[in-house]
Design an enzyme around this catalytic site. Structure first.
Site, mmCIF file in Angstrom:
data_model
loop_
_atom_site.group_PDB
_atom_site.id
_atom_site.type_symbol
_atom_site.label_atom_id
_atom_site.label_comp_id
_atom_site.label_asym_id
_atom_site.label_seq_id
_atom_site.Cartn_x
_atom_site.Cartn_y
_atom_site.Cartn_z
ATOM 1 N N GLU A 33 40.807 21.349 35.399
ATOM 2 C CA GLU A 33 40.908 22.882 35.029
ATOM 3 C C GLU A 33 40.605 22.670 33.605
ATOM 4 O OE1 GLU A 33 42.532 26.202 36.250
ATOM 5 O OE2 GLU A 33 41.187 25.850 34.399
ATOM 6 N N ARG A 35 40.588 25.924 31.952
ATOM 7 C CA ARG A 35 41.013 26.861 30.934
ATOM 8 C C ARG A 35 42.066 26.963 29.849
ATOM 9 N NH1 ARG A 35 42.172 32.194 33.167
ATOM 10 N NH2 ARG A 35 41.385 32.162 35.041
ATOM 11 N N VAL A 184 43.110 47.069 44.643
ATOM 12 C CA VAL A 184 44.183 46.572 44.317
ATOM 13 C C VAL A 184 44.598 46.890 42.737
ATOM 14 C CG1 VAL A 184 45.760 45.147 45.222
ATOM 15 C CG2 VAL A 184 43.904 45.820 46.306
ATOM 16 N N ILE A 185 43.314 46.782 42.070
ATOM 17 C CA ILE A 185 43.370 45.990 40.913
ATOM 18 C C ILE A 185 43.503 47.655 40.135
ATOM 19 C CG2 ILE A 185 42.272 44.532 39.068
ATOM 20 C CD1 ILE A 185 41.112 43.136 40.213
ATOM 21 N N HIS A 445 73.290 47.246 58.050
ATOM 22 C CA HIS A 445 72.872 48.001 57.878
ATOM 23 C C HIS A 445 73.844 48.509 56.275
ATOM 24 C CE1 HIS A 445 73.436 52.498 58.062
ATOM 25 N NE2 HIS A 445 74.782 52.432 56.990
HETATM 26 P P1 FAD Z 1 41.752 30.554 41.017
HETATM 27 O O1 FAD Z 1 43.182 31.347 41.027
HETATM 28 O O2 FAD Z 1 41.069 31.441 40.324
HETATM 29 O O3 FAD Z 1 42.226 29.876 40.022
HETATM 30 C C1 FAD Z 1 40.584 28.408 39.440
HETATM 31 C C2 FAD Z 1 40.441 28.205 38.911
HETATM 32 O O4 FAD Z 1 39.270 27.405 38.356
HETATM 33 C C3 FAD Z 1 40.964 28.765 37.305
HETATM 34 O O5 FAD Z 1 41.589 28.658 36.564
HETATM 35 C C4 FAD Z 1 39.781 27.935 36.706
HETATM 36 O O6 FAD Z 1 39.800 28.348 35.570
HETATM 37 C C5 FAD Z 1 39.341 27.263 36.930
HETATM 38 N N1 FAD Z 1 37.649 25.701 36.933
HETATM 39 C C6 FAD Z 1 36.704 26.835 37.420
HETATM 40 N N2 FAD Z 1 35.789 26.490 37.151
HETATM 41 C C7 FAD Z 1 36.231 24.731 37.090
HETATM 42 C C8 FAD Z 1 35.477 23.885 37.053
HETATM 43 N N3 FAD Z 1 34.125 23.519 36.750
HETATM 44 N N4 FAD Z 1 36.280 23.019 36.489
HETATM 45 C C9 FAD Z 1 37.708 22.927 36.342
HETATM 46 N N5 FAD Z 1 38.544 23.771 36.160
HETATM 47 C C10 FAD Z 1 37.617 24.987 37.017
HETATM 48 N N6 FAD Z 1 46.216 38.081 44.628
HETATM 49 C C11 FAD Z 1 47.578 38.263 45.442
HETATM 50 O O7 FAD Z 1 48.305 37.714 46.890
HETATM 51 N N7 FAD Z 1 48.626 38.765 44.911
HETATM 52 C C12 FAD Z 1 48.332 39.735 44.060
HETATM 53 O O8 FAD Z 1 49.470 40.392 44.078
HETATM 54 C C13 FAD Z 1 47.087 38.746 42.894
HETATM 55 N N8 FAD Z 1 47.475 40.337 41.961
HETATM 56 C C14 FAD Z 1 46.258 39.721 41.339
HETATM 57 C C15 FAD Z 1 46.032 40.770 40.364
HETATM 58 C C16 FAD Z 1 44.877 40.848 38.810
HETATM 59 C C17 FAD Z 1 44.792 41.464 37.576
HETATM 60 C C18 FAD Z 1 43.949 40.061 39.789
HETATM 61 C C19 FAD Z 1 41.917 39.555 39.139
HETATM 62 C C20 FAD Z 1 44.154 39.189 40.736
HETATM 63 C C21 FAD Z 1 45.318 39.080 41.782
HETATM 64 N N9 FAD Z 1 45.052 38.431 42.799
HETATM 65 C C22 FAD Z 1 46.399 38.565 43.538
HETATM 66 C C23 FAD Z 1 44.192 37.466 43.477
HETATM 67 C C24 FAD Z 1 44.336 35.968 43.000
HETATM 68 O O9 FAD Z 1 44.673 36.048 41.468
HETATM 69 C C25 FAD Z 1 43.945 35.328 43.294
HETATM 70 O O10 FAD Z 1 43.568 35.517 44.778
HETATM 71 C C26 FAD Z 1 44.178 33.684 43.642
HETATM 72 O O11 FAD Z 1 44.298 33.687 41.540
HETATM 73 C C27 FAD Z 1 42.987 32.844 44.039
HETATM 74 O O12 FAD Z 1 43.584 31.136 43.664
HETATM 75 P P2 FAD Z 1 42.133 30.167 43.254
HETATM 76 O O13 FAD Z 1 43.426 29.322 43.988
HETATM 77 O O14 FAD Z 1 40.776 30.716 44.593
HETATM 78 O O15 FAD Z 1 41.542 30.404 42.274
HETATM 79 P P1 NAI Z 2 39.224 45.754 45.488
HETATM 80 O O1 NAI Z 2 37.865 45.208 46.255
HETATM 81 O O2 NAI Z 2 40.262 45.962 45.878
HETATM 82 O O3 NAI Z 2 38.521 47.103 45.407
HETATM 83 C C1 NAI Z 2 37.379 47.352 45.212
HETATM 84 C C2 NAI Z 2 36.643 48.850 45.236
HETATM 85 O O4 NAI Z 2 35.586 49.458 43.964
HETATM 86 C C3 NAI Z 2 36.953 49.707 46.441
HETATM 87 O O5 NAI Z 2 37.193 51.007 46.900
HETATM 88 C C4 NAI Z 2 35.354 49.897 46.172
HETATM 89 O O6 NAI Z 2 34.856 50.698 47.027
HETATM 90 C C5 NAI Z 2 34.766 49.850 44.581
HETATM 91 N N1 NAI Z 2 33.299 50.562 43.966
HETATM 92 C C6 NAI Z 2 32.601 49.013 44.481
HETATM 93 N N2 NAI Z 2 31.634 49.175 43.445
HETATM 94 C C7 NAI Z 2 32.241 50.474 42.881
HETATM 95 C C8 NAI Z 2 31.122 51.505 42.544
HETATM 96 N N3 NAI Z 2 29.889 50.791 42.134
HETATM 97 N N4 NAI Z 2 31.546 52.129 42.168
HETATM 98 C C9 NAI Z 2 32.903 52.341 41.687
HETATM 99 N N5 NAI Z 2 33.357 51.692 43.030
HETATM 100 C C10 NAI Z 2 33.034 51.030 43.485
HETATM 101 O O7 NAI Z 2 38.846 45.301 43.935
HETATM 102 P P2 NAI Z 2 39.985 44.918 42.794
HETATM 103 O O8 NAI Z 2 40.740 46.150 42.734
HETATM 104 O O9 NAI Z 2 38.609 44.469 41.896
HETATM 105 O O10 NAI Z 2 40.461 43.033 42.845
HETATM 106 C C11 NAI Z 2 39.574 41.740 43.370
HETATM 107 C C12 NAI Z 2 40.670 41.141 44.267
HETATM 108 O O11 NAI Z 2 41.632 40.797 43.579
HETATM 109 C C13 NAI Z 2 40.961 42.031 45.444
HETATM 110 O O12 NAI Z 2 39.773 41.789 46.550
HETATM 111 C C14 NAI Z 2 42.101 41.434 45.808
HETATM 112 O O13 NAI Z 2 42.220 41.016 46.897
HETATM 113 C C15 NAI Z 2 42.394 40.607 44.430
HETATM 114 N N6 NAI Z 2 43.857 41.325 44.311
HETATM 115 C C16 NAI Z 2 45.388 41.838 44.773
HETATM 116 C C17 NAI Z 2 46.246 42.434 44.686
HETATM 117 C C18 NAI Z 2 47.325 42.079 45.549
HETATM 118 O O14 NAI Z 2 47.634 41.341 46.236
HETATM 119 N N7 NAI Z 2 48.348 42.856 45.362
HETATM 120 C C19 NAI Z 2 46.501 42.787 42.985
HETATM 121 C C20 NAI Z 2 44.827 42.687 42.402
HETATM 122 C C21 NAI Z 2 43.874 42.119 43.081
#
Ligand code: FAD
Ligand code: NAI
Length: 466
Positions: A33, A35, A184-185, A445
């Site tokens: 990792e 980061r 979602v974000i 309930h």
């Molecule tokens: P990541 O979590 O992205 O982990 C990948 C890791 O690999 C990173 O730490 C990176 O530093 C490391 N890495 C990359 N390249 C290298 C390299 N060459 N060498 C060493 N390390 C490397 N999902 C949900 O299910 N529920 C949520 O509520 C939710 N909320 C979210 C809110 C936000 C703001 C964001 C941005 C995302 C959210 N997600 C949520 C999505 C979720 O974070 C991702 O789907 C999930 O983290 C993916 O897991 P991953 O292990 O595939 O990758």
């Molecule tokens: P998203 O795919 O959920 O939403 C992106 C939105 O941006 C869509 O509505 C899309 O139509 C719109 N869009 C795309 N291009 C555009 C443009 N040029 N101008 C205006 N609107 C545009 O992606 P988001 O919210 O960035 O989240 C990324 C990923 O992170 C998601 O795939 C989600 O699965 C994951 N995530 C999951 C969470 C959860 O499970 N609670 C919380 C946050 C993120």
């Protein structure tokens, strides 16, 4: 040179859960990792910090907007944003340390640094001090995750024009905030800052919010957000953004054609999706070529290259932590000669706003398109006694079941705690359950879970509480 059974590149939910399972199965395992902390996007800048702020801002909002007063609790809250951010960071720190402990517990080597594939069975790790070490391994698991998708014409400076990472750590509550992307974000982080006092405008390209979500459910959700003060500019194509010392200006034009418009705000959040992250990974050294969107394809987590596997956000499927986790487990079980498997038809999705949104399985639109005859059962939270007594009666539960067999095909809910309660339907669906199975299961309930049951009763037309 260290010799491993498995080297996992990336310490997110995909990578660290794969590492735990590998350790449990007795495979000699390393996790790489870059980061400096385990937990990936999810723990460091995703799921967990966003949920910390959603929880804290919800408490503040309840106190500030009169909800507490309604319960007979008179308070005048004062926002201490640095403390809100500090408690978020402390929780995140504890969670990442917890994952580090789990690596030790499962005898996984945690190798700090950026990993690069250097041919079959070789991973070179570059540490922060520039030194390099080579790990030899029978299997490489790529779990490098994803990063925010950039928006052409808009450069994120993470000062005034921010991505999700910037929006998790704003130094002040914006008076006005523009969010690009009604996904979602945007809706989760928009909720955080709206609750703390920002006026939030969401600019979305499509003519709806949350593309892919069951249409009716998205409409119920949007109505609720609008009531909370969210403003929506749908069908709007962003053409540019300019940051200044005090704010940012966003220009857009209607997708359907018409005059360009300009909006100004203290901050702009760009949240238009995420894309796979494979920078500097050395994929060419093993002949793996991502597709146009950067996605590494997989066949049961195998890439085209012998001994190179892929899981999580960097491969196909929804970008969700629990999907990455399940793929990590399945991938390692396959490496260990077991029958690893993920059921992609039953991956729930939750939006942690208020009300929450929780969905699993097929939407009505998908069933119509596939020509599958279905029945619908619906139950509103206004008729759920616990929700009513708690003044949380917005939303509804909708159950879709096969018209002939009654098998549950999809569940779409907006309301209190639906994110936790959807798991009951995931289990029922994994067992091939029918709506009658849920309808005839005794539920406690008074709980919100009774709304989940009543909706199932609705499929056969015997809802009792509405
Ligand atoms: P990541 O979590 O992205 O982990 C990948 C890791 O690999 C990173 O730490 C990176 O530093 C490391 N890495 C990359 N390249 C290298 C390299 N060459 N060498 C060493 N390390 C490397 N999902 C949900 O299910 N529920 C949520 O509520 C939710 N909320 C979210 C809110 C936000 C703001 C964001 C941005 C995302 C959210 N997600 C949520 C999505 C979720 O974070 C991702 O789907 C999930 O983290 C993916 O897991 P991953 O292990 O595939 O990758
Ligand atoms: P998203 O795919 O959920 O939403 C992106 C939105 O941006 C869509 O509505 C899309 O139509 C719109 N869009 C795309 N291009 C555009 C443009 N040029 N101008 C205006 N609107 C545009 O992606 P988001 O919210 O960035 O989240 C990324 C990923 O992170 C998601 O795939 C989600 O699965 C994951 N995530 C999951 C969470 C959860 O499970 N609670 C919380 C946050 C993120």
């Amino acid at each position: 040179m260290a010799q491993y059974d498995v080297v996992i590149i990336g310490g997110g939910p995909g990578g660290y859960n794969a590492a735990i399972r590998a350790g449990q199965l007795g495979l000699k395992t390393a996790i790489v990792e870059g980061r400096g902390k385990l937990g990936g996007t999810c723990l460091n800048v995703g799921c967990m910090p966003s949920k910390a702020l959603l929880h804290a801002s919800e408490m503040y909002d309840l106190a500030a907007n009169g909800e507490f007063a309604k319960l007979g609790i008179e308070v005048k809250p004062t926002l201490n944003l640095p403390q809100m951010m500090a408690q978020k960071s402390e929780s995140v720190e504890a969670l990442t340390k917890g994952v580090e402990f789990l690596m030790k517990k499962n005898k996984v080597d945690y190798v700090k640094g950026w990993g690069r594939i250097a041919g079959p069975g070789k991973v070179v790790v570059k540490a922060e001090d520039g030194s390099e070490a080579t790990l030899e391994t029978r299997n490489i698991v790529i779990a490098t995750g994803s990063e925010p998708t950039p928006l052409p014409g808009v450069s994120v400076d993470n000062v005034r024009i921010v991505d999700s990472t910037g929006a998790l750590s704003l130094p002040e509550v914006p008076k006005t905030m523009i969010i690009v992307g009604a996904g979602v974000i945007g809706l989760e982080l928009g909720s955080v800052w709206r609750r703390l006092g920002a006026e939030v405008t969401v600019v979305e390209y499509l003519d709806r919010i949350c593309p892919g979500m069951d249409d009716e459910t998205a409409k119920v959700f949007q109505r609720s957000l609008t009531k909370q003060g969210f403003k929506f500019q749908l069908g709007a194509k962003v053409t540019g953004a300019k940051a200044s010392a005090t704010g940012a200006e966003l220009t857009f034009e209607p997708v359907a054609g018409g005059e360009p418009q300009t909006l100004s705000a203290d901050y702009v959040l760009v949240a238009i999706g995420r894309r796979p992250y494979t920078e500097g990974l050395g994929l060419d050294t093993v002949g793996v070529v991502p597709d146009k969107r950067g996605v590494i394809a997989n066949n049961h987590y195998k890439t085209g290259a012998e001994g190179v596997w892929v899981i999580g956000d960097v491969t196909s499927g929804p970008m969700l932590a629990h999907k990455a986790e399940d793929e990590g487990v399945a991938c390692i079980e396959l490496i260990a000669g077991k029958a690893g498997h993920v059921n992609y038809d039953i991956i729930p999705g939750v939006i942690y706003t208020k009300p929450e949104v929780a969905t699993v399985g097929k939407t009505e639109e998908e069933l119509k398109a596939a020509g599958i005859a279905y029945k619908v059962g619906k139950f509103p939270f206004t008729a759920n006694s616990r929700a009513k007594i708690n003044h949380e009666n917005e939303g509804q539960v909708k159950v879709l079941a096969d018209a002939k067999t009654d098998r549950i095909l999809g569940v779409h809910a907006v309301g209190p705690s639906v994110g936790d309660m959807i798991a009951e339907y995931c289990v029922a669906m994994e067992f091939g359950g029918s709506s009658e199975d849920v309808a005839r299961t005794c539920h406690p309930h008074p709980t919100r879970s009774e709304a989940m049951r009543q909706a199932a009763m609705g499929v056969e037309g015997w809802i009792m509480q509405a």
